[in-house]
Write a protein that holds these residues in place. Structure first.
Motif, PDB file in Angstrom:
ATOM      1  N   ASP A  45       0.826  -1.202   0.000  1.00  0.00           N
ATOM      2  CA  ASP A  45       0.000   0.000   0.000  1.00  0.00           C
ATOM      3  C   ASP A  45       0.867   1.262   0.000  1.00  0.00           C
ATOM      4  O   ASP A  45       0.594   2.220  -0.726  1.00  0.00           O
ATOM      5  CB  ASP A  45      -0.923  -0.014   1.222  1.00  0.00           C
ATOM      6  CG  ASP A  45      -1.817   1.207   1.294  1.00  0.00           C
ATOM      7  OD1 ASP A  45      -2.494   1.497   0.298  1.00  0.00           O
ATOM      8  OD2 ASP A  45      -1.818   1.874   2.350  1.00  0.00           O
ATOM      9  N   LYS A  46       1.915   1.261   0.781  1.00  0.00           N
ATOM     10  CA  LYS A  46       2.784   2.439   0.874  1.00  0.00           C
ATOM     11  C   LYS A  46       3.583   2.633  -0.421  1.00  0.00           C
ATOM     12  O   LYS A  46       3.770   3.763  -0.875  1.00  0.00           O
ATOM     13  CB  LYS A  46       3.754   2.338   2.064  1.00  0.00           C
ATOM     14  CG  LYS A  46       3.098   2.077   3.415  1.00  0.00           C
ATOM     15  CD  LYS A  46       1.905   2.972   3.691  1.00  0.00           C
ATOM     16  CE  LYS A  46       1.196   2.551   4.962  1.00  0.00           C
ATOM     17  NZ  LYS A  46      -0.200   2.243   4.784  1.00  0.00           N
ATOM     18  N   ILE A  47       4.015   1.544  -1.032  1.00  0.00           N
ATOM     19  CA  ILE A  47       4.715   1.606  -2.314  1.00  0.00           C
ATOM     20  C   ILE A  47       3.789   2.195  -3.373  1.00  0.00           C
ATOM     21  O   ILE A  47       4.191   3.056  -4.167  1.00  0.00           O
ATOM     22  CB  ILE A  47       5.243   0.220  -2.735  1.00  0.00           C
ATOM     23  CG1 ILE A  47       6.349  -0.232  -1.769  1.00  0.00           C
ATOM     24  CG2 ILE A  47       5.736   0.227  -4.177  1.00  0.00           C
ATOM     25  CD1 ILE A  47       6.741  -1.694  -1.914  1.00  0.00           C
ATOM     26  N   ALA A  48       2.533   1.745  -3.372  1.00  0.00           N
ATOM     27  CA  ALA A  48       1.549   2.268  -4.330  1.00  0.00           C
ATOM     28  C   ALA A  48       1.347   3.771  -4.125  1.00  0.00           C
ATOM     29  O   ALA A  48       1.344   4.541  -5.095  1.00  0.00           O
ATOM     30  CB  ALA A  48       0.224   1.529  -4.189  1.00  0.00           C
ATOM     31  N   HIS A  49       1.190   4.199  -2.882  1.00  0.00           N
ATOM     32  CA  HIS A  49       1.037   5.630  -2.592  1.00  0.00           C
ATOM     33  C   HIS A  49       2.245   6.422  -3.091  1.00  0.00           C
ATOM     34  O   HIS A  49       2.090   7.485  -3.704  1.00  0.00           O
ATOM     35  CB  HIS A  49       0.853   5.864  -1.080  1.00  0.00           C
ATOM     36  CG  HIS A  49      -0.533   5.632  -0.609  1.00  0.00           C
ATOM     37  ND1 HIS A  49      -1.455   6.639  -0.475  1.00  0.00           N
ATOM     38  CD2 HIS A  49      -1.173   4.498  -0.225  1.00  0.00           C
ATOM     39  CE1 HIS A  49      -2.595   6.143  -0.034  1.00  0.00           C
ATOM     40  NE2 HIS A  49      -2.445   4.842   0.122  1.00  0.00           N
ATOM     41  N   PHE A  50       3.427   5.917  -2.833  1.00  0.00           N
ATOM     42  CA  PHE A  50       4.667   6.574  -3.250  1.00  0.00           C
ATOM     43  C   PHE A  50       4.670   6.788  -4.770  1.00  0.00           C
ATOM     44  O   PHE A  50       4.904   7.894  -5.258  1.00  0.00           O
ATOM     45  CB  PHE A  50       5.862   5.723  -2.811  1.00  0.00           C
ATOM     46  CG  PHE A  50       7.199   6.312  -3.170  1.00  0.00           C
ATOM     47  CD1 PHE A  50       7.884   7.091  -2.257  1.00  0.00           C
ATOM     48  CD2 PHE A  50       7.776   6.071  -4.406  1.00  0.00           C
ATOM     49  CE1 PHE A  50       9.128   7.632  -2.564  1.00  0.00           C
ATOM     50  CE2 PHE A  50       9.016   6.607  -4.738  1.00  0.00           C
ATOM     51  CZ  PHE A  50       9.690   7.392  -3.807  1.00  0.00           C
ATOM     52  N   ILE A  51       4.406   5.727  -5.516  1.00  0.00           N
ATOM     53  CA  ILE A  51       4.449   5.780  -6.978  1.00  0.00           C
ATOM     54  C   ILE A  51       3.333   6.659  -7.538  1.00  0.00           C
ATOM     55  O   ILE A  51       3.560   7.493  -8.427  1.00  0.00           O
ATOM     56  CB  ILE A  51       4.386   4.354  -7.574  1.00  0.00           C
ATOM     57  CG1 ILE A  51       5.661   3.594  -7.218  1.00  0.00           C
ATOM     58  CG2 ILE A  51       4.168   4.397  -9.089  1.00  0.00           C
ATOM     59  CD1 ILE A  51       5.607   2.107  -7.513  1.00  0.00           C
ATOM     60  N   ILE A  52       2.124   6.487  -7.023  1.00  0.00           N
ATOM     61  CA  ILE A  52       0.971   7.245  -7.521  1.00  0.00           C
ATOM     62  C   ILE A  52       1.194   8.744  -7.359  1.00  0.00           C
ATOM     63  O   ILE A  52       0.940   9.530  -8.284  1.00  0.00           O
ATOM     64  CB  ILE A  52      -0.321   6.794  -6.809  1.00  0.00           C
ATOM     65  CG1 ILE A  52      -0.719   5.399  -7.304  1.00  0.00           C
ATOM     66  CG2 ILE A  52      -1.449   7.804  -7.002  1.00  0.00           C
ATOM     67  CD1 ILE A  52      -1.768   4.710  -6.446  1.00  0.00           C
ATOM     68  N   TYR A  53       1.705   9.168  -6.210  1.00  0.00           N
ATOM     69  CA  TYR A  53       1.877  10.603  -5.975  1.00  0.00           C
ATOM     70  C   TYR A  53       3.154  11.148  -6.609  1.00  0.00           C
ATOM     71  O   TYR A  53       3.208  12.331  -6.943  1.00  0.00           O
ATOM     72  CB  TYR A  53       1.725  10.943  -4.497  1.00  0.00           C
ATOM     73  CG  TYR A  53       0.242  10.980  -4.173  1.00  0.00           C
ATOM     74  CD1 TYR A  53      -0.490  12.128  -4.414  1.00  0.00           C
ATOM     75  CD2 TYR A  53      -0.425   9.852  -3.738  1.00  0.00           C
ATOM     76  CE1 TYR A  53      -1.854  12.159  -4.199  1.00  0.00           C
ATOM     77  CE2 TYR A  53      -1.785   9.867  -3.521  1.00  0.00           C
ATOM     78  CZ  TYR A  53      -2.507  11.032  -3.756  1.00  0.00           C
ATOM     79  OH  TYR A  53      -3.858  11.059  -3.558  1.00  0.00           O
ATOM     80  N   ALA A  54       4.137  10.305  -6.838  1.00  0.00           N
ATOM     81  CA  ALA A  54       5.297  10.741  -7.615  1.00  0.00           C
ATOM     82  C   ALA A  54       4.844  11.050  -9.040  1.00  0.00           C
ATOM     83  O   ALA A  54       5.202  12.098  -9.604  1.00  0.00           O
ATOM     84  CB  ALA A  54       6.382   9.666  -7.608  1.00  0.00           C
ATOM     85  N   LEU A  55       4.031  10.179  -9.621  1.00  0.00           N
ATOM     86  CA  LEU A  55       3.512  10.406 -10.974  1.00  0.00           C
ATOM     87  C   LEU A  55       2.551  11.591 -11.017  1.00  0.00           C
ATOM     88  O   LEU A  55       2.512  12.333 -11.996  1.00  0.00           O
ATOM     89  CB  LEU A  55       2.836   9.145 -11.502  1.00  0.00           C
ATOM     90  CG  LEU A  55       3.775   7.974 -11.786  1.00  0.00           C
ATOM     91  CD1 LEU A  55       2.983   6.730 -12.176  1.00  0.00           C
ATOM     92  CD2 LEU A  55       4.788   8.331 -12.848  1.00  0.00           C
ATOM     93  N   PHE A  56       1.779  11.770  -9.959  1.00  0.00           N
ATOM     94  CA  PHE A  56       0.880  12.922  -9.857  1.00  0.00           C
ATOM     95  C   PHE A  56       1.693  14.216  -9.951  1.00  0.00           C
ATOM     96  O   PHE A  56       1.349  15.130 -10.698  1.00  0.00           O
ATOM     97  CB  PHE A  56       0.121  12.858  -8.525  1.00  0.00           C
ATOM     98  CG  PHE A  56      -0.913  13.936  -8.332  1.00  0.00           C
ATOM     99  CD1 PHE A  56      -2.244  13.681  -8.597  1.00  0.00           C
ATOM    100  CD2 PHE A  56      -0.569  15.191  -7.875  1.00  0.00           C
ATOM    101  CE1 PHE A  56      -3.213  14.665  -8.416  1.00  0.00           C
ATOM    102  CE2 PHE A  56      -1.514  16.185  -7.680  1.00  0.00           C
ATOM    103  CZ  PHE A  56      -2.848  15.919  -7.962  1.00  0.00           C
TER     104      PHE A  56
END
Length: 130
Positions: A45-56
């Motif tokens: 979940d934390k990895i997903a948050h990291f990637i999603i908001y980096a791309l955002f």
């Protein structure tokens, strides 16, 4: 004339992707997801948050840069952190399936800050392709 039209079309595509990605994150963050891919790391979940908001952060930087906004990187970074925090808080308010987790906000911020540093150091390479 053709080049100008292509530049306008390119700008429309960039902004459409940015807005669509933002809406997608907002919707997916507030609905119940029946199946979520797993990496079995314990921190999926934390990895997903990291990637999603980096791309955002990246998509908003590109959109703002194309609009020739001064401080586009700062604005994109603050927007990403603010949006991620608001969405995380809304999860406890409007969703019965989700809760606010401080570590999700931390993962969002780390993704944004990592992307900000990357863009800052590689800006010429990134914007050269625009």
């Amino acid at each position: 004339m053709i080049i100008k039209r292509l530049l306008v079309l390119k700008s429309i595509v960039i902004h459409s992707v940015t807005i669509s990605y933002t809406l997608l994150i907002g919707v997916l963050s507030l609905i119940r997801l029946p199946v979520v891919p797993k990496l079995n790391t314990g921190y999926d979940d934390k990895i997903a948050h990291f990637i999603i908001y980096a791309l955002f952060c990246l998509t908003w930087f590109i959109s703002l840069y194309v609009l020739k906004k001064k401080a586009s990187l700062l604005i994109a970074s603050l927007l990403a952190i603010g949006f991620g925090t608001v969405i995380e808080i809304l999860q406890s308010i409007v969703s019965i399936y989700r809760t606010t987790e401080i570590l999700d906000i931390v993962a969002n911020c780390l993704g944004v800050l990592t992307m900000t540093l990357f863009i800052y150091t590689k800006k010429e390479l990134i914007v050269k392709k625009l």
